[in-house]
Design a protein around this motif. Structure first.
Motif, mmCIF file in Angstrom:
data_model
loop_
_atom_site.group_PDB
_atom_site.id
_atom_site.type_symbol
_atom_site.label_atom_id
_atom_site.label_comp_id
_atom_site.label_asym_id
_atom_site.label_seq_id
_atom_site.Cartn_x
_atom_site.Cartn_y
_atom_site.Cartn_z
ATOM 1 N N ILE A 193 0.863 -1.182 0.000
ATOM 2 C CA ILE A 193 0.000 0.000 0.000
ATOM 3 C C ILE A 193 0.897 1.229 0.000
ATOM 4 C CG2 ILE A 193 -1.786 1.264 1.233
ATOM 5 C CD1 ILE A 193 -2.660 -1.434 2.435
ATOM 6 N N ALA A 194 0.790 2.034 -1.045
ATOM 7 C CA ALA A 194 1.608 3.238 -1.166
ATOM 8 C C ALA A 194 0.932 4.386 -0.429
ATOM 9 C CB ALA A 194 1.799 3.600 -2.633
ATOM 10 N N GLY A 195 1.737 5.299 0.080
ATOM 11 C CA GLY A 195 1.189 6.446 0.782
ATOM 12 C C GLY A 195 2.218 7.539 0.957
ATOM 13 N N HIS A 196 1.851 8.532 1.725
ATOM 14 C CA HIS A 196 2.713 9.671 2.015
ATOM 15 C C HIS A 196 3.387 9.449 3.363
ATOM 16 C CE1 HIS A 196 3.960 13.846 2.718
ATOM 17 N NE2 HIS A 196 3.817 14.014 1.413
ATOM 18 N N VAL A 197 4.595 9.951 3.522
ATOM 19 C CA VAL A 197 5.331 9.738 4.771
ATOM 20 C C VAL A 197 4.634 10.371 5.972
ATOM 21 C CG1 VAL A 197 7.591 9.444 3.708
ATOM 22 C CG2 VAL A 197 6.824 11.722 4.318
ATOM 23 N N ASN A 251 8.955 11.830 -0.152
ATOM 24 C CA ASN A 251 7.640 11.953 0.471
ATOM 25 C C ASN A 251 6.811 10.678 0.441
ATOM 26 O OD1 ASN A 251 7.911 14.723 1.102
ATOM 27 N ND2 ASN A 251 7.489 15.241 -1.022
ATOM 28 N N ALA A 252 7.316 9.621 -0.160
ATOM 29 C CA ALA A 252 6.514 8.404 -0.346
ATOM 30 C C ALA A 252 6.979 7.277 0.551
ATOM 31 C CB ALA A 252 6.567 7.960 -1.803
ATOM 32 N N VAL A 253 6.023 6.470 0.964
ATOM 33 C CA VAL A 253 6.302 5.295 1.778
ATOM 34 C C VAL A 253 5.424 4.151 1.273
ATOM 35 C CG1 VAL A 253 4.579 5.784 3.566
ATOM 36 C CG2 VAL A 253 6.597 4.486 4.161
ATOM 37 N N THR A 254 5.930 2.940 1.403
ATOM 38 C CA THR A 254 5.155 1.753 1.063
ATOM 39 C C THR A 254 4.995 0.915 2.321
ATOM 40 O OG1 THR A 254 5.958 1.691 -1.206
ATOM 41 C CG2 THR A 254 5.071 -0.341 -0.338
ATOM 42 N N ALA A 255 3.761 0.523 2.587
ATOM 43 C CA ALA A 255 3.480 -0.388 3.696
ATOM 44 C C ALA A 255 3.348 -1.786 3.106
ATOM 45 C CB ALA A 255 2.204 0.021 4.412
ATOM 46 N N ASN A 256 4.197 -2.707 3.542
ATOM 47 C CA ASN A 256 4.137 -4.091 3.086
ATOM 48 C C ASN A 256 3.514 -4.934 4.186
ATOM 49 O OD1 ASN A 256 5.413 -3.250 0.803
ATOM 50 N ND2 ASN A 256 7.322 -4.330 1.174
ATOM 51 N N LEU A 257 2.333 -5.472 3.903
ATOM 52 C CA LEU A 257 1.612 -6.297 4.867
ATOM 53 C C LEU A 257 1.722 -7.753 4.456
ATOM 54 C CD1 LEU A 257 -0.150 -3.463 4.434
ATOM 55 C CD2 LEU A 257 -1.437 -4.514 6.253
ATOM 56 N N ARG A 258 2.029 -8.606 5.444
ATOM 57 C CA ARG A 258 2.153 -10.038 5.193
ATOM 58 C C ARG A 258 1.353 -10.790 6.250
ATOM 59 N NH1 ARG A 258 7.189 -7.907 4.434
ATOM 60 N NH2 ARG A 258 8.059 -8.127 2.354
ATOM 61 N N GLY A 259 0.744 -11.898 5.820
ATOM 62 C CA GLY A 259 0.005 -12.749 6.744
ATOM 63 C C GLY A 259 -1.053 -13.551 6.019
#
Length: 190
Positions: free
Chosen positions: A8-12, A40-48
């Motif tokens: 999920i991409a987003g802003h810092v 300014n960008a961040v990626t949230a990597n979710l696993r499960g």
């Protein structure tokens, strides 16, 4: 979305969103790791496994240009669907407080546009969408732009839902003449 990771991409500066993603991942026995991808960008990597199974149940596989809600999502309650919309708007919408609306912009995904129209009709909300050309770092690309309002409150430039605003050529390939015999003669189709 890869086979093992939801990205999920987003802003810092979206700290509340990042904390919420970490809580959700933890509640579903998964993990959420944040990676700064630009200034300014961040990626949230979710696993499960549970998190992935929930998404697979309700969202079709694919990319931003092909994703849409699956049949199982439409079989859920309006409260569930409203929560889906709230989650979508919190991540991909921009809240315009002065006009009490969310501004939307997304890639050329006609199926998602149809899903949003169906969600608005089912939840008795107001959605306005139109095709557009987005401008980005790598040129222009086709997409959708619009707004979502949770209520039908009248604002200064509101158009009645039944008002014809334009007559032009259609991209539609098939047309259907639908009649409703019984009262109250209401039919909705996205």
């Amino acid at each position: 979305l890869s086979e093992t990771t939801v990205q999920i991409a987003g802003h810092v500066k979206e700290a509340d969103r990042h904390e919420r993603l970490q809580r959700i991942a933890g509640a579903l026995h998964g993990t959420c790791n944040l990676y700064q991808t630009s200034e300014n960008a961040v990626t949230a990597n979710l696993r499960g496994a549970v998190l992935r199974a929930v998404l697979d149940q309700y969202v079709s596989p694919g990319t931003a240009k092909t994703k849409r809600l699956r049949k199982a999502a439409w079989q859920r309650s309006n409260a569930f669907l409203a929560a889906v919309v709230r989650g979508y708007l919190s991540g991909d919408g921009h809240y315009d407080e002065d006009n009490d609306r969310y501004r939307l912009g997304f890639c050329d995904n006609d199926e998602w546009a149809a899903d949003l129209r169906s969600l608005a009709a089912r939840l008795d909300c107001v959605l306005r969408l139109r095709r557009c050309q987005h401008k980005g770092n790598y040129g222009t690309f086709p997409g959708w732009r619009g707004e979502w309002r949770w209520s039908r409150s009248q604002h200064h430039n509101a158009k009645p839902d039944a008002q014809i605003v334009a007559i032009r050529r259609s991209r539609a390939r098939q047309f259907f003449d639908v009649g409703v015999a019984d009262e109250p003669h209401i039919f909705a189709l996205a």
